[in-house]
Design a protein around this motif. Structure first.
Motif, mmCIF file in Angstrom:
data_model
loop_
_atom_site.group_PDB
_atom_site.id
_atom_site.type_symbol
_atom_site.label_atom_id
_atom_site.label_comp_id
_atom_site.label_asym_id
_atom_site.label_seq_id
_atom_site.Cartn_x
_atom_site.Cartn_y
_atom_site.Cartn_z
ATOM 1 N N LEU A 61 0.664 -1.264 0.031
ATOM 2 C CA LEU A 61 -0.057 0.058 0.033
ATOM 3 C C LEU A 61 0.801 1.069 -0.022
ATOM 4 O O LEU A 61 0.618 2.242 -0.966
ATOM 5 N N PHE A 62 2.174 1.260 0.781
ATOM 6 C CA PHE A 62 2.664 2.381 0.931
ATOM 7 C C PHE A 62 3.389 2.572 -0.400
ATOM 8 O O PHE A 62 3.541 3.696 -0.977
ATOM 9 N N SER A 63 3.827 1.557 -1.149
ATOM 10 C CA SER A 63 4.684 1.592 -2.427
ATOM 11 C C SER A 63 3.637 2.288 -3.608
ATOM 12 O O SER A 63 4.179 2.815 -4.318
ATOM 13 N N ALA A 64 2.486 1.642 -3.631
ATOM 14 C CA ALA A 64 1.547 2.243 -4.537
ATOM 15 C C ALA A 64 1.223 3.616 -4.239
ATOM 16 O O ALA A 64 1.113 4.192 -5.356
ATOM 17 N N MET A 65 0.986 4.100 -3.143
ATOM 18 C CA MET A 65 0.815 5.346 -2.859
ATOM 19 C C MET A 65 1.910 6.257 -3.102
ATOM 20 O O MET A 65 1.846 7.395 -3.657
ATOM 21 N N ALA A 66 3.176 5.911 -3.007
ATOM 22 C CA ALA A 66 4.372 6.786 -3.276
ATOM 23 C C ALA A 66 4.418 6.887 -4.848
ATOM 24 O O ALA A 66 4.777 7.929 -5.237
ATOM 25 N N ARG A 67 4.168 5.623 -5.632
ATOM 26 C CA ARG A 67 4.494 5.824 -7.086
ATOM 27 C C ARG A 67 3.294 6.821 -7.378
ATOM 28 O O ARG A 67 3.449 7.618 -8.292
ATOM 29 N N ARG A 68 2.014 6.662 -6.970
ATOM 30 C CA ARG A 68 0.790 7.343 -7.602
ATOM 31 C C ARG A 68 1.252 8.938 -7.235
ATOM 32 O O ARG A 68 0.926 9.706 -7.971
ATOM 33 N N LEU A 69 1.851 9.122 -5.936
ATOM 34 C CA LEU A 69 2.028 10.500 -5.488
ATOM 35 C C LEU A 69 3.059 11.086 -6.546
ATOM 36 O O LEU A 69 3.025 12.486 -6.950
ATOM 37 N N HIS A 70 3.870 10.321 -7.270
ATOM 38 C CA HIS A 70 4.918 11.041 -8.397
ATOM 39 C C HIS A 70 4.257 10.649 -9.582
ATOM 40 O O HIS A 70 4.272 12.015 -10.479
ATOM 41 N N ASP A 71 3.699 9.859 -10.058
ATOM 42 C CA ASP A 71 3.220 9.405 -11.389
ATOM 43 C C ASP A 71 2.008 10.281 -11.622
ATOM 44 O O ASP A 71 1.574 10.747 -12.952
#
Length: 315
Positions: free
Chosen positions: A159-169
């Motif tokens: 969940l953390f990784s997915a949110m971090a990626r979406r925050l950038h992308d």
């Protein structure tokens, strides 16, 4: 909150190493860089602030970074980096531990202690820079999680990784209020991911104790506004003895009452940020504090500022 882009494309080859070292020092902190071929080196970096977190994407050819004692002696701010490799593995050494993190995982790096970080192939890294005092308000002794590999594909780490990626992308954050809320949720997910060691090691060396501790934490989080919340009610709800419950929290260097108070303070701080129509006294009573004076005293001891100062700074 716009993206700031850096690139070696227009830098003359003889000047690239020095220029890129300056970019890295500006975006993260001073590091000693070792290039496979300094004159042929190519790199791109984009970064921006989201609340109190800085998010960046780093794409370069093979490189080694070292945080040396001379870099640390002159710094005044303590920060952590959370790195998620997206293309090739990274090797990280700190505090006498060396780990290899494959794409799909992530690592925590302590900026106020020497370390070595490298990758042998071209890489694409997502990096979060988090102030140590900020992470410390959510996680006790965050240093113990450095130089360990965490699963970024499943569970809380996923969940953390997915949110971090979406925050950038996905460039969808356009105002400071949204950025503050999003960054807080990201830190909360990071905290849960760091504490969730079920894939490699448990906090107490026992899957059963870890499950009980997580159940107790979930119960506390769901009942923060309940004035009757106590070690007794938590133990009864989780089907364990009060003595066993206290032992569980000693495993993570704390007490049940301390955890309740900390979680109430964190929740109260979140409400201060988003519920401007509620008075400080109302928020204090909502989360079980006897009066506003007690709440202000505990809030300042935990976060370094009073509730009114925090609300004014957010505004």
């Amino acid at each position: 909150m716009t993206w700031i882009a850096h690139s070696t494309d227009r830098i003359p080859p003889p000047d690239r190493a020095a220029a890129w070292s300056a970019v890295i020092a500006d975006v993260y902190f001073p590091l000693a860089l070792t290039y496979r071929s300094a004159s042929r080196f190519k790199g791109k970096l984009s970064n921006r602030s989201v609340g109190r977190i800085e998010v960046s994407r780093l794409r370069t050819e093979p490189l080694q970074y070292e945080r040396l004692p001379r870099h640390i002696s002159s710094t005044s701010e303590e920060e952590f980096l959370v790195t998620l490799p997206r293309r090739s593995p990274v090797t990280f050494y700190q505090m006498n531990r060396e780990v290899r993190c494959e794409p799909g995982g992530f690592i925590l790096e302590r900026g106020d202690a020497p370390y070595r970080f490298s990758y042998e192939e071209a890489n694409d890294l997502l990096v979060l820079k988090v102030p140590k005092p900020l992470l410390g308000t959510y996680l006790r002794e965050p240093d113990q999680h450095c130089a360990r590999v965490f699963d970024g594909r499943s569970g809380m780490g996923g969940l953390f990784s997915a949110m971090a990626r979406r925050l950038h992308d996905e460039d969808t954050i356009t105002d400071a209020a949204s950025a503050a809320v999003v960054s807080r949720h990201l830190i909360e997910l990071l905290t849960l991911a760091l504490e969730d060691r079920g894939s490699g090691e448990s906090m107490a060396g026992s899957a059963v104790r870890t499950a009980h501790l997580r159940r107790a934490g979930d119960y506390i989080a769901a009942h923060l506004t309940d004035p009757s919340l106590s070690p007794e009610t938590i133990a009864n709800a989780c089907g364990v003895s009060k003595r066993y419950l206290h032992d569980l929290f000693r495993d993570v260097n704390g007490t049940v009452s301390q955890h309740i108070r900390d979680q109430r303070l964190i929740a109260a701080r979140a409400m201060l940020e988003v519920a401007s129509n509620r008075s400080i006294a109302e928020i204090a009573y909502r989360f079980g504090f006897c009066d506003q004076a007690q709440f202000s005293r505990l809030f300042k001891a935990r976060f370094g500022e009073t509730p009114s100062e925090h609300r004014a700074r957010q505004a």
